[in-house]
Scaffold this motif. Structure first.
Motif, PDB file in Angstrom:
ATOM      1  N   ALA A   5       8.642 -16.135  -3.646  1.00  0.00           N
ATOM      2  CA  ALA A   5       8.232 -17.631  -3.370  1.00  0.00           C
ATOM      3  C   ALA A   5       7.105 -17.481  -2.092  1.00  0.00           C
ATOM      4  N   LYS A   6       7.673 -16.887  -1.077  1.00  0.00           N
ATOM      5  CA  LYS A   6       6.323 -16.625   0.010  1.00  0.00           C
ATOM      6  C   LYS A   6       5.763 -15.318   0.110  1.00  0.00           C
ATOM      7  N   PRO A   7       4.634 -15.324   0.215  1.00  0.00           N
ATOM      8  CA  PRO A   7       4.099 -13.559   0.801  1.00  0.00           C
ATOM      9  C   PRO A   7       4.993 -13.086   1.854  1.00  0.00           C
ATOM     10  N   LEU A   8       4.892 -11.928   1.868  1.00  0.00           N
ATOM     11  CA  LEU A   8       5.941 -11.273   2.843  1.00  0.00           C
ATOM     12  C   LEU A   8       5.199 -10.950   3.880  1.00  0.00           C
ATOM     13  N   LEU A   9       5.623 -11.348   4.943  1.00  0.00           N
ATOM     14  CA  LEU A   9       5.046 -10.929   6.336  1.00  0.00           C
ATOM     15  C   LEU A   9       5.958  -9.928   6.993  1.00  0.00           C
ATOM     16  N   ALA A  10       5.285  -8.894   7.526  1.00  0.00           N
ATOM     17  CA  ALA A  10       5.988  -7.871   8.140  1.00  0.00           C
ATOM     18  C   ALA A  10       5.312  -7.622   9.471  1.00  0.00           C
TER      19      ALA A  10
END
Length: 521
Positions: free
Chosen positions: A502-507
């Motif tokens: 649903a939301k782009p992965l931020l890492a």
């Protein structure tokens, strides 16, 4: 009078025969009761997105095979591997057709391609043979290795540069979706056009506006391919109205893609005609110089559009399949550090910390491949595979399948089937580690679908598998991937309209190997 009597008698015989056959033949698979003429089209429109409505009905009715009539077309959804094998293995010849649909026609330039052409006729056989021998063979795969290596190195360069740039700006927090999509799109552009960018790219080494526009349009084409468009089930409406707006959206996306790449094709063809270019360097050169069969300019453009659009299972989702799978894999692994640690340990043991993982290492990276395969199982790129059409009336799993039925194998239903997989909603790569057998991303038993099988199966399994494994291996070997500050876990919620995250992965990303190993701009 004689003509009238003959008409009445023949009509009676026809109706009696039809009734008799309907009483003796097996039943249709279970499904909602259709309305006359229009079937369940109104209910479908009231329950968007359609794929979630179909899976919800399968759950409510407790069936692994469902029949929905849309107009005069029977749509058959399947989530049981045994039934899936009967369709695509035992009766593969019967189900080797594709439906005629607006999106497939527009994306393929009027069915000038291979995977989307409705009939498995002589044109299809000719193009399929050409692709298998000229473009997706083992020898061609080896020939293109240097281009894939270049993009694998560029992946490291880009992430490393972002770490340096973002360390003071965002404290090392990066958008993983941007990273994985860039690698996938760069690689496919490189092997086809010989160039990473259409324009100059971005100053930080990332995609420029042209590349972003290109990928976005390709993803739109894919998302609307066989997307239950109303006019596909009522063809006469195509001449009257764009009922649900699909045609306008697909046409705009196709025009954008062709605007960016068609002029490159025209220029390259002219270079060969003028003698400016004499050596084949990429797949576009190979396309242009084919002697058997000789491809027209329009056929070359259509074939390349389909490859880059990822709308076929030839190079299954060269942009979105590896990138979608690896984004999900990294997200799941961050939430389970034990899995990440084991993947790192395998790379350190098999490759070491003094050189980069190479394609030659792939056979030894079983756990890395298991992580990628598990991502494909649990988080497939699309709800269904490309549809297969029945060429004759037949029977499957004891059910009557009428001629013209569209058969959809559910990637979600197969990969998450609790009768096949223990704890199916848990990300567990160990389930794919069976003894000393080498892990492969394909599953010809159809307990999951990463790359389809049969006559209409994916011919680009080798390329797709290589890109996927190298993407994950380089990312895990080269960098640590952790939760951003103040984030307790990665949210694994799916987008409602599709099954992407649903939301782009931020890492939070940091280099983990000696700095001198990283390529620099």
């Amino acid at each position: 009078m004689i003509i009238f009597v003959l008409f009445v008698v023949s009509s009676f015989i026809f109706l009696f025969t039809r009734y008799t056959r309907s009483q003796t033949r097996p039943p249709l698979p279970p499904g909602p009761k259709p309305l006359p003429l229009i079937g369940s089209i109104i209910t479908m429109l009231q329950n968007k997105p359609t794929f979630r409505w179909i899976h919800r009905m399968m759950d409510e009715m407790g069936t692994k095979i469902l029949c929905i009539r849309l107009g005069n077309t029977h749509v058959i959804a399947v989530s049981d591997p045994k039934i899936a094998r009967e369709f695509l293995k035992e009766k593969d010849e019967i189900f080797s057709l594709r439906p005629d649909c607006m999106s497939g026609y527009m994306a393929s330039g009027g069915y000038l391609t291979t995977v989307l052409v409705p009939a498995s006729d002589q044109h299809w056989k000719k193009m399929r043979k050409m692709l298998a021998t000229e473009f997706l063979s083992l020898s061609r795969h080896k020939w293109l290795k240097s281009k894939r290596d270049e993009e694998a190195d560029n992946l490291l360069r880009y992430i490393y540069n972002q770490c340096e740039i973002n360390s003071n700006v965002t404290r090392g927090v990066m958008n993983v979706r941007t990273i994985v999509q860039q690698y996938s799109s760069n690689t496919i552009r490189k092997i086809i056009f010989g160039s990473r960018y259409f324009g100059k790219g971005s100053p930080d080494g990332g995609p420029g506006q042209e590349e972003i526009e290109h990928v976005d349009s390709l993803l739109v084409i894919l998302s609307y391919l066989y997307a239950f468009c109303v006019t596909d089930y009522f063809p006469l409406l195509r001449w009257i109205t764009d009922f649900d707006g699909h045609e306008r959206i697909v046409r705009k996306a196709v025009c954008t893609v062709r605007k960016l790449q068609d002029h490159l094709i025209d220029e390259r063809i002219q270079q060969w005609k003028d003698g400016i270019r004499t050596n084949e360097d990429d797949l576009l050169d190979v396309f242009i110089n084919l002697k058997t069969p000789i491809l027209t300019r329009d056929q070359i453009k259509a074939q390349i559009l389909v490859r880059l659009a990822q709308v076929l299972e030839m190079i299954l989702a060269a942009v979105d399949n590896p990138s979608n799978g690896i984004e999900w894999a990294i997200a799941e692994m961050i939430n389970q550090p034990r899995i990440f640690d084991r993947a790192i340990h395998e790379l350190d043991s098999m490759v070491g910390r003094n050189r980069w993982v190479q394609e030659s290492d792939i056979p030894n990276l079983n756990y890395i491949k298991a992580c990628a395969k598990e991502a494909y199982r649990l988080h497939p790129v699309a709800p269904f595979n490309l549809p297969h059409v029945a060429s004759v009336d037949t029977t499957v799993a004891g059910y009557f399948i009428p001629k013209g039925s569209n058969v959809l194998l559910s990637r979600i239903g197969l990969g998450r089937n609790p009768d096949v997989w223990d704890d199916p909603l848990t990300f567990n790569p160990d389930r794919h580690m069976v003894g000393d057998d080498e892990v492969v991303l394909t599953d010809y038993s159809l307990q999951m679908i990463s790359f389809s099988t049969g006559r209409r199966g994916c011919a680009g399994v080798l390329l797709g598998s290589t890109m996927t494994v190298m993407l994950l291996a380089r990312m895990v070997q080269g960098f640590t991937w952790e939760l951003p500050p103040n984030e307790p876990y990665v949210d694994l919620k799916e987008n409602h309209q599709d099954i992407m995250k649903a939301k782009p992965l931020l890492a939070l990303v940091k280099p983990r190997l000696p700095h001198h190993l990283y390529p620099i701009s």
